[in-house]
Design an enzyme around this catalytic site. Structure first.
Site, PDB file in Angstrom:
ATOM      1  N   SER A  45     -24.149 120.510 -66.981  1.00  0.00           N
ATOM      2  CA  SER A  45     -24.175 119.676 -68.154  1.00  0.00           C
ATOM      3  C   SER A  45     -24.739 118.240 -68.491  1.00  0.00           C
ATOM      4  O   SER A  45     -24.532 117.683 -69.298  1.00  0.00           O
ATOM      5  CB  SER A  45     -22.650 119.762 -68.825  1.00  0.00           C
ATOM      6  OG  SER A  45     -22.466 121.024 -69.511  1.00  0.00           O
ATOM      7  N   THR A  46     -25.240 117.797 -67.293  1.00  0.00           N
ATOM      8  CA  THR A  46     -25.329 116.468 -67.308  1.00  0.00           C
ATOM      9  C   THR A  46     -26.926 116.137 -67.546  1.00  0.00           C
ATOM     10  O   THR A  46     -27.287 114.884 -67.630  1.00  0.00           O
ATOM     11  CB  THR A  46     -25.019 115.584 -65.992  1.00  0.00           C
ATOM     12  OG1 THR A  46     -25.715 115.963 -64.852  1.00  0.00           O
ATOM     13  CG2 THR A  46     -23.609 115.629 -65.539  1.00  0.00           C
ATOM     14  N   ASP A  58     -32.190 125.283 -65.144  1.00  0.00           N
ATOM     15  CA  ASP A  58     -32.261 126.721 -65.707  1.00  0.00           C
ATOM     16  C   ASP A  58     -33.913 127.242 -65.592  1.00  0.00           C
ATOM     17  O   ASP A  58     -34.300 128.226 -65.286  1.00  0.00           O
ATOM     18  CB  ASP A  58     -31.830 126.952 -67.010  1.00  0.00           C
ATOM     19  CG  ASP A  58     -31.563 128.456 -67.528  1.00  0.00           C
ATOM     20  OD1 ASP A  58     -31.571 129.324 -66.706  1.00  0.00           O
ATOM     21  OD2 ASP A  58     -31.097 128.444 -68.761  1.00  0.00           O
ATOM     22  N   ASP A  92     -33.914 119.705 -54.825  1.00  0.00           N
ATOM     23  CA  ASP A  92     -34.239 120.775 -55.758  1.00  0.00           C
ATOM     24  C   ASP A  92     -33.412 122.047 -55.389  1.00  0.00           C
ATOM     25  O   ASP A  92     -33.725 122.450 -54.200  1.00  0.00           O
ATOM     26  CB  ASP A  92     -35.774 120.916 -55.815  1.00  0.00           C
ATOM     27  CG  ASP A  92     -36.079 122.363 -56.535  1.00  0.00           C
ATOM     28  OD1 ASP A  92     -35.213 122.832 -57.196  1.00  0.00           O
ATOM     29  OD2 ASP A  92     -37.290 122.400 -56.810  1.00  0.00           O
TER      30      ASP A  92
HETATM   31  P1  ADP Z   1     -27.601 121.312 -68.633  1.00  0.00           P
HETATM   32  O1  ADP Z   1     -28.232 121.691 -70.067  1.00  0.00           O
HETATM   33  O2  ADP Z   1     -26.375 121.759 -68.228  1.00  0.00           O
HETATM   34  O3  ADP Z   1     -27.203 119.616 -69.043  1.00  0.00           O
HETATM   35  P2  ADP Z   1     -29.984 120.500 -67.196  1.00  0.00           P
HETATM   36  O4  ADP Z   1     -30.670 121.498 -66.242  1.00  0.00           O
HETATM   37  O5  ADP Z   1     -30.490 119.829 -68.257  1.00  0.00           O
HETATM   38  O6  ADP Z   1     -28.702 121.395 -67.373  1.00  0.00           O
HETATM   39  O7  ADP Z   1     -29.403 119.471 -66.032  1.00  0.00           O
HETATM   40  C1  ADP Z   1     -28.455 119.449 -65.300  1.00  0.00           C
HETATM   41  C2  ADP Z   1     -28.497 118.798 -64.015  1.00  0.00           C
HETATM   42  O8  ADP Z   1     -29.546 119.502 -62.976  1.00  0.00           O
HETATM   43  C3  ADP Z   1     -29.151 117.229 -64.315  1.00  0.00           C
HETATM   44  O9  ADP Z   1     -28.759 116.367 -63.223  1.00  0.00           O
HETATM   45  C4  ADP Z   1     -30.670 117.529 -63.835  1.00  0.00           C
HETATM   46  O10 ADP Z   1     -31.301 116.256 -63.168  1.00  0.00           O
HETATM   47  C5  ADP Z   1     -30.499 118.593 -62.631  1.00  0.00           C
HETATM   48  N1  ADP Z   1     -31.672 119.316 -62.367  1.00  0.00           N
HETATM   49  C6  ADP Z   1     -32.720 119.913 -63.183  1.00  0.00           C
HETATM   50  N2  ADP Z   1     -33.626 120.438 -62.440  1.00  0.00           N
HETATM   51  C7  ADP Z   1     -33.054 120.700 -61.294  1.00  0.00           C
HETATM   52  C8  ADP Z   1     -33.298 121.372 -59.888  1.00  0.00           C
HETATM   53  N3  ADP Z   1     -34.544 122.002 -59.901  1.00  0.00           N
HETATM   54  N4  ADP Z   1     -32.326 121.303 -58.887  1.00  0.00           N
HETATM   55  C9  ADP Z   1     -31.313 120.654 -59.050  1.00  0.00           C
HETATM   56  N5  ADP Z   1     -31.040 119.955 -60.133  1.00  0.00           N
HETATM   57  C10 ADP Z   1     -31.781 120.090 -61.157  1.00  0.00           C
END
Ligand code: ADP
Length: 187
Positions: A125-126, A42, A18
């Site tokens: 973005s993934t 976000d 995280d």
């Molecule tokens: P986007 O809208 O750019 O696709 P997301 O947040 O939906 O952004 O996802 C981008 C990546 O971040 C995904 O691999 C998701 O699993 C990951 N993600 C979500 N929460 C966290 C976190 N707390 N720390 C790191 N990565 C995260």
């Protein structure tokens, strides 16, 4: 260590976990253009960091796709948050690769200009934006490599912080493809 390279004076590594508990100088957020917070990473960044981040985002106003802005990190274990807006995946013919490449470039340049030497980045973005992770990781890693070519030693460490094992594996593949040499000897 699995997933570490040194290249032109910068360490590039991978960490599964995280990002909101990852200690760094600049924490990159996968934001949206309105900068008003959202889901995924976000939402987590705003939740853990507290309201001072959103207050500064509101003052800034907007961030276009492929661009990046910088704010306080609030209560996060970082000095600053860099908000970048990656592209929404629309099949790959709408300039998504260029925009994603630009998100990494802008974020890294902003960190270097601000003397934030250890940068942590999620897989932009993934998640909700739907960019296929294998392709996104290659675009991101190439952008990181090109940044290191342009600005050797500008950053001490770039850590990709990857939430799940599938994402981690995709980034590991991209790391080994972009930096095929054994760990430590690519400087
Ligand atoms: P986007 O809208 O750019 O696709 P997301 O947040 O939906 O952004 O996802 C981008 C990546 O971040 C995904 O691999 C998701 O699993 C990951 N993600 C979500 N929460 C966290 C976190 N707390 N720390 C790191 N990565 C995260």
């Amino acid at each position: 260590m699995l997933g570490l390279r040194h290249y032109r004076g910068t360490a590039i590594d991978l960490f599964q976990g995280d990002i909101t508990s990852f200690v760094c100088d600049a924490m990159v957020n996968a934001a949206n253009s309105s900068l008003r917070g959202g889901g995924g990473v976000d939402g987590a960044i705003h939740q853990v960091g507290g309201p001072s981040i959103l207050e500064e985002c509101v003052r800034i106003g907007r961030c276009e796709t492929g661009d990046a802005v910088i704010t306080t990190a609030g209560r996060l274990p970082a000095k600053k948050v860099i908000h970048t807006v990656g592209p929404i995946w629309r099949g790959g013919t709408e300039g998504e690769a260029e925009l994603l490449y630009s998100s990494y470039q802008k974020s890294l340049h902003l960190a270097a200009e601000s003397k934030l030497l250890h940068v942590a980045i999620p897989s932009i973005s993934t998640g909700i934006y739907g960019y296929p992770v294998t392709d996104a990781a290659m675009v991101g890693m190439k952008s990181i490599k090109n940044f290191c070519d342009d600005k050797p030693q500008a950053l001490r460490r770039i850590t990709m912080v990857l939430f799940d094992s599938e994402t981690y594996k995709a980034w590991q593949k991209a790391l080994f493809t972009c930096f095929p040499e054994a760990e430590g000897d690519a400087t």
